[in-house]
Design an enzyme around this catalytic site. Structure first.
Site, PDB file in Angstrom:
ATOM      1  N   HIS A 367     -12.262  -1.330  -6.751  1.00 46.63           N
ATOM      2  CA  HIS A 367     -11.811  -0.054  -6.455  1.00 46.63           C
ATOM      3  C   HIS A 367     -12.606   0.659  -6.490  1.00 46.63           C
ATOM      4  CE1 HIS A 367      -6.958  -1.086  -6.036  1.00 46.63           C
ATOM      5  NE2 HIS A 367      -7.521  -1.694  -7.116  1.00 46.63           N
ATOM      6  N   PRO A 368     -12.264   1.698  -5.555  1.00 48.68           N
ATOM      7  CA  PRO A 368     -13.440   3.398  -4.634  1.00 48.68           C
ATOM      8  C   PRO A 368     -12.704   4.082  -5.855  1.00 48.68           C
ATOM      9  CG  PRO A 368     -11.925   2.753  -3.304  1.00 48.68           C
ATOM     10  CD  PRO A 368     -11.459   1.778  -4.144  1.00 48.68           C
ATOM     11  N   GLU A 387      -4.577   5.179   1.900  1.00 51.63           N
ATOM     12  CA  GLU A 387      -4.278   5.805   0.428  1.00 51.63           C
ATOM     13  C   GLU A 387      -4.733   7.745   0.165  1.00 51.63           C
ATOM     14  OE1 GLU A 387      -3.616   1.771  -1.174  1.00 51.63           O
ATOM     15  OE2 GLU A 387      -4.436   2.645  -2.207  1.00 51.63           O
ATOM     16  N   VAL A 423      -2.429   6.256  -5.511  1.00 49.33           N
ATOM     17  CA  VAL A 423      -2.041   7.903  -4.931  1.00 49.33           C
ATOM     18  C   VAL A 423      -1.405   8.457  -4.298  1.00 49.33           C
ATOM     19  CG1 VAL A 423      -3.561   9.504  -3.274  1.00 49.33           C
ATOM     20  CG2 VAL A 423      -4.645   7.941  -5.335  1.00 49.33           C
TER      21      VAL A 423
END
Length: 472
Positions: A367-368, A387, A423
């Site tokens: 995941h970033p 997102e 998010v």
């Protein structure tokens, strides 16, 4: 590839509004089974006498012999019971669907003429009133074709509806494959019709009943008095009426409810439904026509029917940069229950939860960072970009961006993986509050929290790809 064919989901928590005519709350289908003269008998070329659904307790087949008492009980249905029910229904102007065994209809020309004069729907109940359980597939297919031919000879037209009753596991598919029936009823799984996909054909299934059925006069536990039968029908009608938007099938047999002490319960129910109101009495053909008009079949993407490559291509990105989750989910026992967002989410989460800790850690690390360098360089996946944009993380001030960068670095240094949060469930301010709380948690707790957030992100992504609830 393991696939489970049974559909245990149906319409789920929110069945469709059938929009019955006149705003009716319940569609009532009165079904009269006409089997007399089509049952097992050496006169009909069978190996033994009938033993099913009669007033003889514990009846057994008599191999190679006629069972005079059994035949006589069936004869009562044709000779007296049918006409009692015919007078009852025609006197009240009620529509009826007949499940007619083709060979029984051929032996009952007077009754068939009376059915037709009353405008009753005559559906097929098979060629003979015998068990199809052990029939080879080809033999059952031939029996279905023979039933249709004989039905057309006797009534003047082929049947548009079908119910075998004593069916095999192949019956629904075989009848649907003929393409000849507007509806079939060898199912007991719902209070509303549903569509069954057989190859390129969409077949309407109108479920039947074995409990709101006078057959329980001949089974244990079952009805003893007409009042018991009538009470059950009235109670069922009242519950369905309160729920609204349901269908109520009532199963009847000439030799059972056609007896005077038993028919009294049916009469009580008919009086009750008339007084209560809100009932649409209809044939199954009328219900089929209404459902086809109001709720026509709509084919949709079904994950459980996809090959592996298609499945992974479609859902491999639901868990960020981790297509192996989809690959393992595809190998599970998928079925109709997994053809919705909620169902497929369950399968994907099972694969994720069953993975080794280091594999799940790799998913977290895939995941970033929130509002990190990948976002600034516009190198996020389309899902991640959308997102983050939903919480305006793509439009931060310089000060806000610096705050996120500092928190990202501190969190990763403490826990060894990026801060992950669904998010779409939060505002920018809520995300910052969660950051400050979670950064101080122990890593084991935070690992579990991050994994749960990964699953929530997957749930939200699937919601954009598939209907949330099951349905046909």
């Amino acid at each position: 590839m393991h696939r489970y064919p049974r559909d245990l989901s149906g319409y789920g928590a929110e069945p469709p509004d059938p929009r019955w005519p006149g705003g009716a709350r319940v569609a009532v289908s009165l079904v009269l089974n006409f089997e007399e003269g089509g049952e097992n008998s050496i006169l009909h070329g069978d190996a033994a006498s009938e033993a099913f659904l009669s007033d003889i307790p514990g009846a057994q087949p008599w191999p190679g012999m006629r069972h005079w008492n059994m035949e006589s009980l069936y004869d009562y249905g044709a000779r007296a019971g049918f006409w009692r029910l015919h007078r009852l229904f025609t006197g009240r102007g009620l529509p009826v669907t007949v499940y007619g065994v083709a060979s029984a209809l051929a032996r009952a020309p007077l009754q068939v003429a009376a059915m037709q004069a009353a405008g009753w729907e005559i559906a097929s109940h098979g060629l003979k009133w015998i068990d199809h359980r052990d029939m080879p597939e080809d033999a059952e297919r031939d029996a279905i074709a023979a039933a249709v031919r004989l039905h057309a000879e006797v009534t003047g037209q082929p049947p548009r509806g079908w119910y075998t009753g004593r069916c095999s596991a192949n019956t629904v598919r075989l009848t649907a494959e003929t393409g000849q029936f507007d509806w079939i009823s060898d199912a007991y799984d719902d209070d509303l019709p549903w569509w069954f996909e057989v190859g390129d054909r969409d077949q309407l299934v109108i479920p039947y009943t074995l409990e709101a059925n006078d057959m329980r006069f001949a089974t244990a536990p079952g009805w003893i008095t007409g009042d018991q039968f009538g009470d059950y029908l009235c109670d069922t009608f009242d519950v369905l009426h309160a729920e609204g938007g349901r269908m109520f099938s009532v199963g009847l047999h000439c030799r059972l409810v056609g007896r005077p002490g038993k028919v009294a319960g049916l009469i009580r129910f008919l009086d009750h439904a008339r007084q209560r109101g809100g009932a649409w009495f209809a044939t199954r053909g009328q219900i089929a026509a209404h459902w086809t008009r109001e709720h026509p079949p709509r084919r949709r993407e079904r994950p459980s029917t996809m090959d592996r490559a298609t499945f992974v291509a479609r859902f491999g990105g639901v868990f960020e940069h981790s297509p192996w989750v989809a690959e393992r989910a595809w190998a599970l026992e998928l079925g109709p229950a997994h053809d919705s967002a909620a169902g497929l989410h369950s399968a994907l989460c099972r694969a994720f939860r069953a993975a080794a800790p280091e594999e799940r850690l790799a998913v977290l690390r895939a995941h970033p960072d929130l509002a990190g360098r990948l976002a600034q360089a516009r190198r996020l996946t389309p899902d991640s970009a959308a997102e983050q944009a939903s919480a305006a993380l793509d439009a931060l001030t310089d000060e806000e961006r610096a705050t996120f960068e500092r928190l990202n670095a501190d969190y990763t240094a403490r826990h060894g993986f990026p801060f992950i949060i669904a998010v779409r469930d939060h505002t920018k301010e809520g995300i910052l509050r969660a950051f400050h709380i979670r950064i101080g948690q122990d890593t084991a707790t935070e690992f579990a929290t991050a994994c749960a957030q990964v699953e929530r992100i997957a749930e939200l992504r699937l919601a954009a790809l598939l209907p949330h609830a099951p349905g046909r």
